[in-house]
Every structure is written in C-alpha cells, then in structure tokens.
Design an enzyme around this catalytic site. Structure first.
Site, PDB file in Angstrom:
ATOM      1  N   GLY A   1       0.826  -1.202   0.000  1.00  0.00           N
ATOM      2  CA  GLY A   1       0.000   0.000   0.000  1.00  0.00           C
ATOM      3  C   GLY A   1       0.861   1.254   0.000  1.00  0.00           C
ATOM      4  CB  SER A   2       0.203   4.588   1.412  1.00  0.00           C
ATOM      5  OG  SER A   2      -1.077   4.652   0.834  1.00  0.00           O
ATOM      6  CB  THR A   3       4.479   1.477   3.520  1.00  0.00           C
ATOM      7  OG1 THR A   3       4.145   0.226   2.916  1.00  0.00           O
ATOM      8  CG2 THR A   3       3.660   1.659   4.791  1.00  0.00           C
TER       9      THR A   3
ATOM     10  CE  LYS B   1       0.474   6.507  -1.998  1.00  0.00           C
ATOM     11  NZ  LYS B   1      -0.677   7.010  -1.212  1.00  0.00           N
TER      12      LYS B   1
END
Lengths: 490, 458
Positions: A215-217, A219
């Site tokens: 997920g966003s980690t 990024k």
C-alpha cells in the site's frame, strides 16, 4: 592326508577372507549410506542424547532442554515460546527444525566441527561436543513491546538497526509455543494437527514469510525512484498531477482517500504527508518501468535469497507491466507485495543514508562454555539510493510524523520519520484492509538513527478512513522504537 | 617343526634327550592373565561409558573369571603339559569378551539380565573343560564310543521336534525356565563318529567304485552312510527349520570326508547335493524362504513402511561402528531387538569395537581353528587327525555361517557365535571342543618326544 588337511585349511582361510572383506564392505564402504538410511534411528538418538544448546536474547537463554526419560532423551523447551517463535522456530523430535533452530542446528546440536578444540577430533574419537549457544541480535524490550502492541490481532513487526542490519524485533501474531511440538508421541502430534488446522495460522511467520500489498508505505520507494531519476525538481516543487488521476490507457479513475487533501499538483513532500495516490501513481509512470524495478530491487524486492539466516519470502515488484499497472504498483497495489521485513529494510535504508545493510538475526555462536565460534559482521546489502536522496526522504518522512498521517508515532526527545499505509485486500477489495506503518527513530543525543521498524496489522477493525496505518499500526511502531531508544540509554 | 633340529632317529638312542619340546605353560599363563585383564578392562569400560563409574561387580567378575581361567590352566599344566599354549587363552578371552558384551546389553534391558546366567554357564563350561582334560587321558578312547555317539546325536537332534518351536525353529528343549539346545552337543558327537567311521573306511572310500568321466564314484555300500547323513541334514532342516545346523553338519561332513579321502569327487557330489537341497527347501519352506528373501532384500520392510527388520538393524549397527567403533557401551545395537544378545551379538562387537575390533575377533577364531588344524597335522593316528580337523572346522564353519548371516554375506540362520553369544548349550559345547583340542594338541606335541622320555607317561 597332510596335503588334504592343508587344502582344507586353505578353505577355512577363504572363509576368513570372505568375512573380512564383507566386514569392510558393510563397515567402511557402505557405512555412509547405511548411516543415512531414513530407518536408522542412530543419528536421531545421538542427536537428542545431550541437552541442546540455547538461543540467547540479550545474553539470556530463551530456550532450554528437559530430560524426557525417553529413548530420545532431551526435549526442547521454550521460556517464552509464543513471543520468540518467529525467531527460534521449533526444534522438534517429530517434525524437524525451522528458523534459527534449523539454520544453526549444527552448533545447537553439537555436531559443528568448529565446536571441537582440535580439527576432526570428534570424527576420530566418535564423541560429540556439548551443544553450543547462539546469540541473537534481538532486543528483548523491543520484541516484547511489539508483541504486546499487536495484542490479540493478526499482524507482524520487524525492526532493524539501520546502521548494522541487526534485527531487533521479529514478531508474528497470533503465535504458538514451539515447546508444544518439541517431543514425540500423541501430545505432540495432536498439537501439530491443531496448529495446522487453525484458521489463524499460528505457525506462519508473518514477519518474514508472508507478503502483503504494502500500500502507501511503498510510496517511499516510489519517492526514492523519483528523486534518484530527477523526475521532479526537488521535494518542494509542485508536480504536474491532476486529481483525480485517470490511469494511463484506461478510463479508470484513481482518487485519494482524503477528499480534503489538496493533492492536485501537490509537491512530493506534501504528497507523502497526506499520502496522495494520484501523485505517486503519476510519478511512478513518469519514472518508467525499468527504473521503478531497479530502485525497488535496490531495496530488496524480487530477491528470493534474503537470509537472516532463514530465508525471507520474496517480496515482489512486477517486471513486466503496462502503464496503468505500473501506476497502481507505484502506490503499493496491483501485484506489489512485501514482507514486513522488506518494508523495515526500506525504512532502514532511508534512515542509514541510503546504504541498506543486510538484515541478520544471529550475532555470534559460542561453544557451551562461551568461547566464541563465529561472529556475524555487518554487510552492506546494496546502496539503495544516494545519500542526498536519503536526506530528502528523511525530511519527508519526518514531515509525515510531525504534520501528516503518522502523528501517532511521535516520540518526545527523538526524531521520528514514518509512513502510513493501507493496503486493499481481497476480491474487489472487500476484505478488511491491512494497516501498515514503517518508520525509523533517532534519539536527539544519538549520532545516527537507531531503529527502523515495519508494522502490519491484518484485521485492523476500524473503518477505512481511520486505518491508513496511522490508527492501529503507528502506536505499535512507536512502542517498539521507544523500547529500542530506552534500552540504548543504559 | 619345533625342536626337530636334530634327527629323531639318533636322539632316540641317546640316553640324554637332545630334543627338548618346550611346554610353554608360562606363555599360556601370561596370555591367560592378559585375557582376563582385557575382559575386566572391557567390563569397567562399559560401566564408565554408561554410568560414569566402575561397575560394582567388577572385582567379583574379574576374580571369578580369573579363578576359572587359573583352574583350567592348572588342569592343563598337570594333565596336558605339552598342549598348545594358545587354545586356552583364546577361549578365555572370547568367553570374557562375550560376558562383557552381554553385560553391556543387559544395561539396555534391565528387566532381562542374561550375564549372570551366562557366567554360571561359563563356570559349567570351564568345569567340563577341566573334567575332560583330567579324565580324558587319550583321545583315541573316544573311538570306542563312535556308534554310541551317533545314536546319542540322533536322539538329541530328534528330541526338540517334540517341543514347541521358539521363534520359528524347533531346536530347543524347554523344561520350566531352563532350556538347552541339544543340537549343539550333537556336533561333537557327530564329529567323533565321522572321525571314527572315516578313519576306518578311508581306503574303501578312496579306491573303490566306478569311474564316471573324470569323477571316481564310490560304491553303493560306502555311499549309503553318506546319503544317510545328507538325509539327516535335510531332515533337521525341514523338521526343525534350522538352516544353520543343517549347513554346519553337512559342511563338517564334506570337509572331513575330503580330508580323509582326498577325492575332489566328494566335494563335487556334496556341493551338488547341498545346492539341490538348499534350493528346494528355500523354495518351499516358508521360514527358510523368508530368510533368503531378507538376505536378498534387507531393506524391503523399510520400503514397505514396516520399519527396518532385524538384518537391516544389524547392518545399521555394523555401519555405525565404522573403522574404530563407537566404544564399548556407546552403541545402539539394542535396536536389533530380539536375539541381540545371542545370534546378533557380533553386531554389538561390530558397532562398539569397529572393524578393527571385529577383525581382531575374527583373527582370534582363525587362530583357534589354525591351532586345531596344526594339531591335526602333527598327529599320526588318522582318528586323531580327523577329529581335530573336524572340531576346528566346526568352529570355522559356525563362525562363518553366523557372522556371514548377520552381516548380509549369506542368508541369516539362527546360530550362536562360539563363546561370545548368550546361550549355555553352545558355550559348554565350545569349552568341550577346546578341551578335546587341548588333549589332542598335547598328544601331538608330546609325541615329538623320544620314546621313554618321562613326559610321555600316560
């Protein structure tokens, strides 16, 4: 008659020679294969004929041995089995060994030739050295903090010392007591059946053997690729990103979780602070497949040979995708998948100025009386990014904790950088999302960051908007970091 | 030959004997002391390895074995002063080592101790040894009892048929807790009969009969007894399902027949008969058939998921011993299970003493056989020669059959390793064999003396 007596004695001599040749055949030439025959219980009996060496945490044994009085004499015991099972694995008389019990089995069982004071002495004397001990890098306080933080929830924590690669915590819940399956007999087989049948999969080491969509980690990785490839002009320059963002080549529209966040044309720093999907999807496509793959592999993705010493599952970043898939992969979705250890390595690489150290669990091995047999030195895994990129990422991650989604990880008296994540899960994303948090911390009086941690919580029972990693995962990460920082003080 | 530096013809006439046959009783005594010390050392070593202390019975055990050996030595010193000095020490050492191995295995089976009983049998064996040495002043006396011997042998072999089979073989007579294997004693009786019969009919067997191609066939009259023996062997095999004893009797007869007649044709006929008999029995007798199958495929039961069979466990034990062995008390030959102390005793020796120790044991047996053959060569009377060759061959064949069996060289047959294995009948029989060999060797070496020398008094 004398002649015939002599001939008869020659016959007896032939019988003697036949016996001796046959004895040499069995005892020397075929001995190896007979010794290795699976039905030959000798090696098993000898193996359990002495107490097994111990696995140490902070110099104290977390394992033991008990005399069972059975043919296989000594059974493994665990002082705090569920807490340390992702580190120790099990050493079972019935089911073999896993993890550190397996990787360091020769030392623990006393069969490693290095344990003997004189080379090959044990081969000659047919004796066995007492089992040696295995010291781990685990920090007991951090391990306990992680385990307590996860509580009854399904999840995992991996914590690393960024500058050395020492694994400080490796926790997976729900867990089990490896002592339950250490012996033989029906109690052992029943426990084994129960553990394997459980839907909670207590024997699964989620910290290193399970991959989740990051997920966003992820990024943070995308941001590193963006900065390394000069796709943007610094972290404070607005990016040319529409919001919502239509995935290239499709009509699918990608939105952001928070409607209030001003993600349109956001700067890289702000995009990370509020976790803009649109910005990182767009920038990932701009970086291009080849460079995204290269950067992710610099962090350890797509490497099936990460050994700590047990092998970690391969974290995945697809190498063959179209642009819309690349866009989704760049925000940690599609086929992107990472172990908690992998994401801890991402945070560690940022914290350590771009240099990613190989994670390891076993610090040193000793003989039973404490004489060092071997020590593990720190090794560089890869230069994940330039030191300048790392500095910029540190600034962005600290910003996330101070102003963004990661405020739950703040620690007074220390600089903390982090990144939240919420990974969609299940068919049509209907499953409960996974909550992620990755972070690092440096005490104000320390010269370098002392801990990098990744937390994943599977069944974060909260509504989507709340999760975003900040709600359920960040407090656990903070507790682990605090434990490491506090134990460094004394 | 020892002492024959001068011409016997001239020395016989001189008043002072120039030929001096050394008695070597001192050598024997020294070797016996060594044998006892080795056994006591082994006994202590087992205790130290297993329990970390010298076994409490070590002194008593050593004293017991030492006293028995000394009594035997004294008997030999006074009654058979020219006897071969190696025979008794080898027997003492093998007996002592057997006690050590059995004691060692007893530690694994606390509920079933065999060593104390074996020590009692050893005492009885040595007692009989002494009795034979003292009362059997001339081995030729045995010829008188040849036909009594064969009748007794047949009775002893037939008796177990009326008793229940033990583990597939009808070779035991069991009365209460006391069991003996009469077939063991039959071996000596048959050897005495064969020796007498062959010594008397040597020439008839050698030179009569038709010639068929290159083989000189014997006449039916002399062939009949031989056929009878063959039938007895097969009968033992079928009725008692005792392949080992059958093989031993037959091999013994062939060897003695060959030594008596020197006819290769006997060997050829014997081998053909043996092969035919073995093939038929192995094909149709289930017990023997399964032994052959085990020999050909020792690991078949493992592949079938039933775990290792006895032979596989035995091979594992030998393999675990390797070159130098695990050391006394440190092996796991007890995994063999049933008969670990008797038929499979050699596996314990192989595992704990290694190929080196096993070779030493084989060489001890070889030396024992060789001394028997040597006595046979030195004797002049055909009966004595055939008897000593026969008795020595019993030891050689028995060692080969059982050692080859437990090591996968030939199909396994239940048989006792001479002196080593648990089993009173076998132990007592072997002590009697050694006693007769001592007597014969005394005669052989003593007869080298000139006539009228004081030592030749009988």
């Amino acid at each position: 008659m004398t002649k015939y007596i002599r001939r008869a004695s020659a016959f007896c001599l032939i019988l003697l020679v036949a016996l001796l040749v046959n004895a040499a055949r069995v005892q020397v030439f075929q001995a190896g294969s007979l010794d290795d025959n699976s039905a030959n219980r000798r090696s098993t009996i000898q193996r359990y004929d002495q107490p097994r060496g111990n696995i140490l945490v902070n110099g104290k044994p977390i394992t033991g041995s008990k005399d069972s009085g059975q043919a296989l004499r000594y059974e493994r015991t665990y002082k705090n089995g569920p807490l340390y099972s992702p580190v120790t694995g099990y050493a079972s008389q019935t089911y073999g060994t896993t993890f550190v019990e397996s990787a360091e089995d020769d030392i623990l069982a006393g069969t490693d030739p290095m344990l003997s004071p004189i080379p090959f002495w044990n081969e000659i004397s047919r004796t066995q050295e007492p089992g040696g001990h295995v010291g781990t890098t685990v920090n007991a306080a951090a391990q306990q903090a992680a385990y307590a933080g996860l509580g009854g929830k399904k999840g995992a924590v991996a914590a690393i010392d960024p500058s050395t690669g020492k694994i400080l915590a490796l926790v997976s819940t729900p867990s089990y007591d490896p002592g339950d399956i250490a012996g033989t007999g029906s109690a052992t087989t029943d426990a084994w059946a129960r553990l394997n049948a459980s839907s909670d999969q207590p024997m699964l080491n989620r910290a290193i053997r399970q991959t989740y969509p990051p997920g966003s980690t992820f990024k943070v990785v995308t941001a590193a690729a963006v900065l390394e490839n000069d796709v943007v002009n610094g972290i404070s320059t607005p990016t040319d990103t529409p919001s919502p963002y239509t995935l290239p080549g499709t009509t699918t529209v990608l939105r952001n979780e928070s409607a209030s966040a001003a993600c349109e044309d956001a700067t890289l720093e702000y995009a990370l602070q509020v976790s803009c999907n649109t910005v990182f999807a767009n920038l990932g496509v701009k970086v291009g497949l080849a460079d995204m793959v290269k950067t992710s592999e610099n962090f350890g993705f797509n490497d099936s040979g990460v050994r700590v010493p047990m092998t970690a599952a391969r974290s995945n970043f697809d190498t063959d995708m179209n642009q819309s898939q690349l866009a989704l992969s760049s925000i940690g979705q599609f086929n992107t998948a990472a172990t908690p250890l992998q994401m801890a390595m991402v945070a560690a690489a940022v914290a350590n100025g771009g240099t990613l150290m190989s994670p390891y669990l076993v610090d040193r091995t000793t003989t039973s009386d404490g004489t060092t047999v071997s020590t593990t030195g720190s090794r560089t895994y890869k230069q994940a990014m330039s030191p300048y990129t790392a500095t910029q990422l540190q600034q962005m991650m600290v910003n996330v904790v101070e102003k963004g989604t990661g405020t739950n990880a703040r620690i007074s008296g220390a600089t903390v950088g982090g990144k939240t994540g919420t990974a969609q899960n299940g068919v049509n994303n209907e499953g409960v999302p996974y909550a992620w948090f990755i972070s690092y911390a440096q005490a104000d009086d320390a010269s370098q960051p002392q801990v990098a941690v990744a937390v994943v919580v599977e069944d974060a029972a909260a509504d989507r908007a709340d999760i975003s990693g900040g709600g359920s995962a960040a407090p656990i990460a903070r507790a682990v970091m605090e434990a490491v920082l506090n134990s460094a003080e004394h | 030959m020892t002492g024959s530096t001068g011409s016997p013809g001239t020395t016989a006439r001189s008043s002072v004997p120039a030929v001096r046959v050394p008695r070597r009783r001192g050598t024997e005594l020294a070797l016996i002391v060594l044998a006892v010390l080795l056994s006591v050392y082994g006994y202590c070593d087992v205790g130290l390895a297993k329990n970390g202390n010298v076994p409490p019975g070590a002194a008593g055990y050593g004293a017991g074995l030492g006293v028995l050996a000394l009594l035997a030595h004294v008997a030999v010193r006074f009654r058979a002063p020219y006897a071969d000095p190696l025979l008794l020490p080898i027997a003492v050492l093998l007996n002592g080592l057997g006690l050590v191995l059995i004691y060692r295995l007893d530690l694994e089976t606390p509920s079933d101790e065999a060593a104390p009983t074996q020590l009692i049998w050893s005492t009885l064996g040595v007692g009989l040894f002494i009795a034979f040495v003292v009362f059997l002043r001339d081995h030729r006396v045995l010829q008188r009892y040849a036909y009594l011997s064969v009748v007794a042998a047949l009775i002893l072999m037939i008796l177990p048929i009326f008793f229940p089979a033990v583990n597939g073989a009808r070779i035991w007579i069991r009365i209460g807790n006391f069991s003996i294997q009469p077939g063991e004693f039959a071996k000596i009786l048959l050897a005495i009969f064969f020796a007498t019969y062959l010594a008397a009919n040597r020439n008839a067997l050698t030179y009569t009969g038709k010639k068929f191609w290159k083989l000189q066939l014997p006449t039916m009259r002399v062939f009949a007894p031989i056929l009878a023996i063959w039938l007895i062997s097969v009968g033992v095999l079928v009725l008692e399902t005792d392949l080992g004893t059958s093989l031993l009797f037959f091999g013994l007869f062939i060897v003695m027949l060959y030594v008596a007649t020197g006819r290769g044709s006997w060997i050829a006929i014997g081998l053909v008969l043996a092969a035919a008999g073995a093939f038929v029995v192995a094909s149709f007798e289930p017990h023997v058939h399964s032994r052959v199958e085990d020999w050909l495929h020792p690991f078949a039961s493992i592949d079938a998921g039933d775990g290792p069979g006895q032979l596989a466990q035995s091979l594992f034990a030998f393999a675990a011993g390797g070159m130098l062995g695990t050391g006394l008390g440190l092996g796991h030959s007890i995994l063999i299970g049933f008969a670990a102390k008797s038929d499979f005793i050699l596996a314990t020796a192989g595992e704990e003493l290694g190929l080196v120790g096993l070779t030493a044991i084989f060489l001890l047996y070889a030396l024992l056989v060789e001394r028997g053959y040597r006595a046979g060569l030195a004797l002049r009377d055909p009966f004595g020669r055939l008897l000593s060759i026969g008795l020595a061959s019993i030891v050689a064949l028995q060692v080969f059959v059982i050692a080859g069996g437990v090591m996968g060289l030939i199909p396994l047959t239940g048989m006792a390793m001479p002196f080593l294995a648990q089993g009173g009948s076998s132990l007592v029989t072997n002590w009697i064999i050694v006693a007769i060999l001592v007597r014969v060797s005394d005669r052989a070496r003593g007869s080298l003396l000139p006539e009228g020398a004081p030592e030749a008094v009988t």
